[in-house]
Design an enzyme around this catalytic site. Structure first.
Site, PDB file in Angstrom:
ATOM      1  N   TRP A 159      -5.135  -1.189   1.102  1.00  0.00           N
ATOM      2  CA  TRP A 159      -5.389  -2.318   0.204  1.00  0.00           C
ATOM      3  C   TRP A 159      -5.246  -3.647   0.945  1.00  0.00           C
ATOM      4  O   TRP A 159      -6.025  -4.576   0.735  1.00  0.00           O
ATOM      5  CB  TRP A 159      -4.463  -2.284  -1.013  1.00  0.00           C
ATOM      6  CG  TRP A 159      -4.815  -1.193  -1.976  1.00  0.00           C
ATOM      7  CD1 TRP A 159      -4.014  -0.150  -2.357  1.00  0.00           C
ATOM      8  CD2 TRP A 159      -6.060  -1.006  -2.667  1.00  0.00           C
ATOM      9  NE1 TRP A 159      -4.687   0.661  -3.236  1.00  0.00           N
ATOM     10  CE2 TRP A 159      -5.932   0.160  -3.440  1.00  0.00           C
ATOM     11  CE3 TRP A 159      -7.268  -1.704  -2.696  1.00  0.00           C
ATOM     12  CZ2 TRP A 159      -6.963   0.641  -4.253  1.00  0.00           C
ATOM     13  CZ3 TRP A 159      -8.306  -1.224  -3.502  1.00  0.00           C
ATOM     14  CH2 TRP A 159      -8.137  -0.064  -4.267  1.00  0.00           C
ATOM     15  N   ASP A 192       0.600  -8.937  -3.229  1.00  0.00           N
ATOM     16  CA  ASP A 192      -0.076  -7.960  -4.083  1.00  0.00           C
ATOM     17  C   ASP A 192       1.014  -6.993  -4.540  1.00  0.00           C
ATOM     18  O   ASP A 192       1.540  -6.217  -3.760  1.00  0.00           O
ATOM     19  CB  ASP A 192      -1.164  -7.234  -3.264  1.00  0.00           C
ATOM     20  CG  ASP A 192      -1.873  -6.149  -4.069  1.00  0.00           C
ATOM     21  OD1 ASP A 192      -1.460  -5.880  -5.217  1.00  0.00           O
ATOM     22  OD2 ASP A 192      -2.843  -5.567  -3.537  1.00  0.00           O
ATOM     23  N   LYS A 247      -1.254   0.200 -13.291  1.00  0.00           N
ATOM     24  CA  LYS A 247      -0.242   1.064 -12.690  1.00  0.00           C
ATOM     25  C   LYS A 247       1.085   0.978 -13.432  1.00  0.00           C
ATOM     26  O   LYS A 247       1.560   1.970 -13.934  1.00  0.00           O
ATOM     27  CB  LYS A 247      -0.085   0.739 -11.210  1.00  0.00           C
ATOM     28  CG  LYS A 247      -1.222   1.374 -10.412  1.00  0.00           C
ATOM     29  CD  LYS A 247      -1.799   0.513  -9.358  1.00  0.00           C
ATOM     30  CE  LYS A 247      -3.104   1.104  -8.867  1.00  0.00           C
ATOM     31  NZ  LYS A 247      -3.769   0.242  -7.911  1.00  0.00           N
TER      32      LYS A 247
HETATM   33  C1  PLP Z   1      -4.734  -0.230  -7.180  1.00  0.00           C
HETATM   34  C2  PLP Z   1      -4.467  -1.310  -6.203  1.00  0.00           C
HETATM   35  C3  PLP Z   1      -5.414  -2.302  -5.924  1.00  0.00           C
HETATM   36  C4  PLP Z   1      -6.785  -2.323  -6.543  1.00  0.00           C
HETATM   37  O1  PLP Z   1      -6.695  -2.548  -7.879  1.00  0.00           O
HETATM   38  P1  PLP Z   1      -8.019  -2.728  -8.795  1.00  0.00           P
HETATM   39  O2  PLP Z   1      -7.413  -3.220 -10.060  1.00  0.00           O
HETATM   40  O3  PLP Z   1      -8.645  -1.379  -8.880  1.00  0.00           O
HETATM   41  O4  PLP Z   1      -8.901  -3.712  -8.139  1.00  0.00           O
HETATM   42  C5  PLP Z   1      -5.058  -3.298  -5.030  1.00  0.00           C
HETATM   43  N1  PLP Z   1      -3.864  -3.322  -4.440  1.00  0.00           N
HETATM   44  C6  PLP Z   1      -2.920  -2.366  -4.680  1.00  0.00           C
HETATM   45  C7  PLP Z   1      -1.605  -2.443  -4.001  1.00  0.00           C
HETATM   46  C8  PLP Z   1      -3.205  -1.339  -5.561  1.00  0.00           C
HETATM   47  O5  PLP Z   1      -2.286  -0.389  -5.803  1.00  0.00           O
END
Ligand code: PLP
Length: 360
Positions: A102, A172, A196
């Site tokens: 990511w 993030d 999540k």
């Molecule tokens: C799932 C995830 C993403 C991507 O998320 P989307 O909502 O599908 O764009 C980005 N960074 C991390 C750390 C993730 O777990």
């Protein structure tokens, strides 16, 4: 299936209590005669929902007053672009700490808007550990430093938050927001996709220090400018209303459970149980170095691809579902977010134990 334990990395398990409330209120929300799904985002009942959601998140994370809470769309992935369009505008330089796929994607998008360095990285060992975020190697005129607090795919977590002094720290936090204590004041900006640890897909939350808002790139599209959301309480256009409603219920659930301090304790217990079992097992192995191990996403593997496949299949038949590892890592991955009960983790360990006995 009667009862399943859902170990999906995302969209992921929601608290049963929250699903029951959604079900009760689905067709007729609090005597309004309509569902939240049918409600104007300008209506009083929805205004109450979004206000309460923000107030609860502020309370849970102890968010200081000089931070805005923004309800966005486009997933964490759109933040990979929106962030540099708003913050990579002064020196046009940022460091992206590379700790997994990511963060690699985030850096790649940011490169379209400025000079990105990736001096701190764990790519040398396939992202199986979290590197020390040592500022001495970095340039001092960065617009920000970007980290991923929890690497969903690789199963690593940052052991402690670095003090980046005058340089804003951006995180993030998609896969571990609300799972353990973080001091928000150490960050310039935090963002997370909801699917999540917060609620349904479609909602992305950004927590942004107010001085970082208001100097986007030239000709920044209105909907990619943080200021559009901060000035309009996230109601410039239609927000993902139903996802915000469910997120509010999840925040209420978490508050009732005792907040982040209490859930962190349970999360440490759950992850500890699973790592302890894996570490003493002769069949299963952890791929992640101790000291960098995630509380939320736990990749592990058996001796061979055949055994991994058999494990995933038989686990599924027992109601332990979505344990297949990410295609880039292989093996298995158990995502045990806030809503995964301790007994779900225990059921997984019990099955791993019986699988090991049957396959030695
Ligand atoms: C799932 C995830 C993403 C991507 O998320 P989307 O909502 O599908 O764009 C980005 N960074 C991390 C750390 C993730 O777990």
């Amino acid at each position: 299936m009667e009862e399943v334990y859902n170990f999906s990395a995302g969209p992921a398990v929601l608290p049963q209590e929250v699903k029951s409330i959604v079900q009760e209120e689905l067709a007729n929300y609090r005597q309004t005669g309509m569902s939240v799904m049918e409600m104007s985002h300008r209506s009083n009942p929805f205004q109450d929902i979004i206000d309460e959601a923000e107030a609860l998140l502020r309370e849970l994370m102890n968010i200081p007053d000089n931070y805005h809470v923004l309800f966005l769309q486009g997933g964490a992935s759109l933040q990979f672009s929106m962030l540099p369009m708003n913050l990579l505008t002064k020196h046009k330089k940022a460091e992206y700490v590379l700790t997994g796929s990511w963060s690699v994607k985030a850096a790649k998008e940011a490169e379209k808007f400025g000079d990105i360095t990736t001096k701190i990285s764990s790519n040398d060992k396939n992202f199986t550990y979290y590197p020390t975020v040592d500022l001495t190697t970095l340039s001092t005129d960065l617009d920000y430093i970007h980290i991923t607090t929890n690497n969903t795919i690789e199963g690593t977590v940052i052991p402690s938050i670095p003090d980046t002094k005058q340089i804003p720290l951006v995180a993030d936090m998609s896969s571990n927001i609300l799972s353990e204590h973080y001091d928000v004041s150490k960050f310039g900006l935090i963002y997370a996709g909801a699917q999540k640890n917060i609620g349904p897909a479609g909602l992305t939350i950004a927590i942004v220090r107010e001085d970082l808002i208001g100097s986007p790139i030239e000709n920044c599209p209105t909907l990619l400018n943080y200021e559009t959301y901060s000035k309009n309480q996230s109601l410039y256009n239609t927000p993902p209303t139903f996802s915000i409603y469910v997120a509010k219920l999840v925040f209420e659930w978490l508050k009732q459970k005792g907040g982040i301090a209490a859930i962190e304790k349970t999360n440490r217990q759950k992850a500890g149980m699973l790592y302890d079992f894996i570490d003493q097992s002769k069949l299963f192995h952890s791929l992640v170095k101790p000291g960098s191990r995630s509380l939320m996403n736990i990749p592990f593997t058996a001796e061979s691809d055949e055994l991994n496949a058999a494990f995933i299949k038989q686990a599924g038949e027992k109601g332990l579902v979505n344990l297949k590892g990410h295609r880039s890592v292989g093996g298995m991955r158990a995502s045990i977010y806030n809503a995964m009960p301790v007994k779900g983790v225990q059921a997984l360990i019990d099955f791993m134990e019986s699988f090991e006995k049957a396959n030695k």
